[in-house]
Scaffold this motif. Sequence first.
Motif, PDB file in Angstrom:
ATOM      1  N   LEU A  32       0.810  -1.214   0.000  1.00 11.85           N
ATOM      2  CA  LEU A  32       0.000   0.000   0.000  1.00 11.85           C
ATOM      3  C   LEU A  32       0.849   1.272   0.000  1.00 11.85           C
ATOM      4  O   LEU A  32       0.343   2.351  -0.301  1.00 11.85           O
ATOM      5  CB  LEU A  32      -0.927   0.014   1.217  1.00 11.85           C
ATOM      6  N   GLY A  33       2.121   1.133   0.369  1.00 10.15           N
ATOM      7  CA  GLY A  33       2.998   2.304   0.415  1.00 10.15           C
ATOM      8  C   GLY A  33       2.657   3.249   1.543  1.00 10.15           C
ATOM      9  O   GLY A  33       2.803   4.459   1.410  1.00 10.15           O
ATOM     10  N   ILE A  34       2.179   2.691   2.652  1.00  8.66           N
ATOM     11  CA  ILE A  34       1.849   3.526   3.810  1.00  8.66           C
ATOM     12  C   ILE A  34       2.600   3.002   5.036  1.00  8.66           C
ATOM     13  O   ILE A  34       3.013   1.851   5.085  1.00  8.66           O
ATOM     14  CB  ILE A  34       0.327   3.559   4.101  1.00  8.66           C
ATOM     15  N   ALA A  35       2.786   3.897   5.991  1.00  9.62           N
ATOM     16  CA  ALA A  35       3.440   3.532   7.253  1.00  9.62           C
ATOM     17  C   ALA A  35       2.387   3.560   8.362  1.00  9.62           C
ATOM     18  O   ALA A  35       1.368   4.236   8.247  1.00  9.62           O
ATOM     19  CB  ALA A  35       4.565   4.507   7.565  1.00  9.62           C
ATOM     20  N   HIS A  36       2.653   2.809   9.414  1.00 11.57           N
ATOM     21  CA  HIS A  36       1.763   2.765  10.572  1.00 11.57           C
ATOM     22  C   HIS A  36       2.651   2.658  11.811  1.00 11.57           C
ATOM     23  O   HIS A  36       3.683   1.976  11.768  1.00 11.57           O
ATOM     24  CB  HIS A  36       0.832   1.550  10.468  1.00 11.57           C
ATOM     25  N   PRO A  37       2.267   3.311  12.914  1.00  9.29           N
ATOM     26  CA  PRO A  37       3.108   3.220  14.117  1.00  9.29           C
ATOM     27  C   PRO A  37       3.277   1.777  14.590  1.00  9.29           C
ATOM     28  O   PRO A  37       2.295   1.041  14.728  1.00  9.29           O
ATOM     29  CB  PRO A  37       2.337   4.045  15.155  1.00  9.29           C
ATOM     30  N   ALA A  38       4.508   1.384  14.824  1.00 10.71           N
ATOM     31  CA  ALA A  38       4.784   0.020  15.293  1.00 10.71           C
ATOM     32  C   ALA A  38       4.029  -0.286  16.581  1.00 10.71           C
ATOM     33  O   ALA A  38       3.545  -1.408  16.766  1.00 10.71           O
ATOM     34  CB  ALA A  38       6.285  -0.171  15.489  1.00 10.71           C
ATOM     35  N   ILE A  39       3.898   0.698  17.457  1.00  6.35           N
ATOM     36  CA  ILE A  39       3.209   0.488  18.729  1.00  6.35           C
ATOM     37  C   ILE A  39       1.735   0.145  18.499  1.00  6.35           C
ATOM     38  O   ILE A  39       1.088  -0.460  19.355  1.00  6.35           O
ATOM     39  CB  ILE A  39       3.361   1.723  19.659  1.00  6.35           C
ATOM     40  N   ASP A  40       1.203   0.484  17.325  1.00 11.65           N
ATOM     41  CA  ASP A  40      -0.191   0.202  17.000  1.00 11.65           C
ATOM     42  C   ASP A  40      -0.346  -0.989  16.066  1.00 11.65           C
ATOM     43  O   ASP A  40      -1.309  -1.086  15.311  1.00 11.65           O
ATOM     44  CB  ASP A  40      -0.847   1.437  16.369  1.00 11.65           C
ATOM     45  N   THR A  41       0.626  -1.893  16.096  1.00  7.65           N
ATOM     46  CA  THR A  41       0.511  -3.128  15.317  1.00  7.65           C
ATOM     47  C   THR A  41       0.607  -4.323  16.244  1.00  7.65           C
ATOM     48  O   THR A  41       1.335  -4.304  17.238  1.00  7.65           O
ATOM     49  CB  THR A  41       1.617  -3.246  14.239  1.00  7.65           C
ATOM     50  N   ARG A  42      -0.143  -5.345  15.916  1.00  4.78           N
ATOM     51  CA  ARG A  42      -0.071  -6.630  16.618  1.00  4.78           C
ATOM     52  C   ARG A  42       0.091  -7.669  15.522  1.00  4.78           C
ATOM     53  O   ARG A  42      -0.877  -8.099  14.910  1.00  4.78           O
ATOM     54  CB  ARG A  42      -1.331  -6.909  17.452  1.00  4.78           C
ATOM     55  N   ASP A  43       1.338  -8.014  15.265  1.00  3.28           N
ATOM     56  CA  ASP A  43       1.663  -8.900  14.152  1.00  3.28           C
ATOM     57  C   ASP A  43       1.985 -10.287  14.687  1.00  3.28           C
ATOM     58  O   ASP A  43       3.019 -10.495  15.322  1.00  3.28           O
ATOM     59  CB  ASP A  43       2.840  -8.330  13.365  1.00  3.28           C
ATOM     60  N   VAL A  44       1.102 -11.239  14.429  1.00  5.70           N
ATOM     61  CA  VAL A  44       1.291 -12.594  14.968  1.00  5.70           C
ATOM     62  C   VAL A  44       2.505 -13.282  14.361  1.00  5.70           C
ATOM     63  O   VAL A  44       3.039 -14.219  14.950  1.00  5.70           O
ATOM     64  CB  VAL A  44       0.018 -13.465  14.816  1.00  5.70           C
ATOM     65  N   ALA A  45       2.983 -12.805  13.215  1.00 11.53           N
ATOM     66  CA  ALA A  45       4.194 -13.377  12.612  1.00 11.53           C
ATOM     67  C   ALA A  45       5.441 -12.998  13.397  1.00 11.53           C
ATOM     68  O   ALA A  45       6.467 -13.667  13.291  1.00 11.53           O
ATOM     69  CB  ALA A  45       4.342 -12.924  11.163  1.00 11.53           C
ATOM     70  N   LEU A  46       5.346 -11.928  14.194  1.00 10.59           N
ATOM     71  CA  LEU A  46       6.514 -11.430  14.928  1.00 10.59           C
ATOM     72  C   LEU A  46       6.411 -11.637  16.438  1.00 10.59           C
ATOM     73  O   LEU A  46       7.350 -11.294  17.160  1.00 10.59           O
ATOM     74  CB  LEU A  46       6.689  -9.923  14.643  1.00 10.59           C
ATOM     75  N   TYR A  47       5.304 -12.181  16.912  1.00 10.83           N
ATOM     76  CA  TYR A  47       5.088 -12.330  18.356  1.00 10.83           C
ATOM     77  C   TYR A  47       6.045 -13.396  18.904  1.00 10.83           C
ATOM     78  O   TYR A  47       5.962 -14.575  18.564  1.00 10.83           O
ATOM     79  CB  TYR A  47       3.633 -12.703  18.629  1.00 10.83           C
ATOM     80  N   GLN A  48       6.983 -12.949  19.726  1.00  8.36           N
ATOM     81  CA  GLN A  48       8.070 -13.807  20.188  1.00  8.36           C
ATOM     82  C   GLN A  48       7.600 -15.069  20.924  1.00  8.36           C
ATOM     83  O   GLN A  48       8.159 -16.142  20.694  1.00  8.36           O
ATOM     84  CB  GLN A  48       9.041 -13.003  21.057  1.00  8.36           C
TER      85      GLN A  48
END
Length: 123
Positions: A32-48
């Motif tokens: 999409l070519g857009i940015a979003h604050p990392a603090i406002d993401t919950r990415d299950v691919a990155l959840y340790q």
Amino acid sequence: AMHFSEAQVRVANHIRGKVIIGHALWQDLSVLGIAHPAIDTRDVALYQPFLNALRSPNQIIGLQTLMWHMMRRRIQDGPHNSFENATAALDLYRSHSRAWELAIVSKQWPCSLPPNNFSRCYS
């Protein structure tokens, strides 16, 4: 059909100020070519904790594999289904949301970083 630039603006406006949940969100943000604050993401691919449970702390795990190992649920048996994928990511998040949000409030970010070349997707 809607022009890409209009879709881009609509999506950016729709998610502004919201927490977004998904799997490998950097890919969607990049397309999409857009940015979003990392603090406002919950990415299950990155959840340790998910990565540690699968003994793959430094590797991105596919959504299908995560769902099977974490929830014993099969997904993606047929053609690509965006609704099924979104529901699966949301279910994974919900299964650990208390611990996830507690870690964030405690300033102990519970996720690994996305691939380096996607850092522009997070503001």
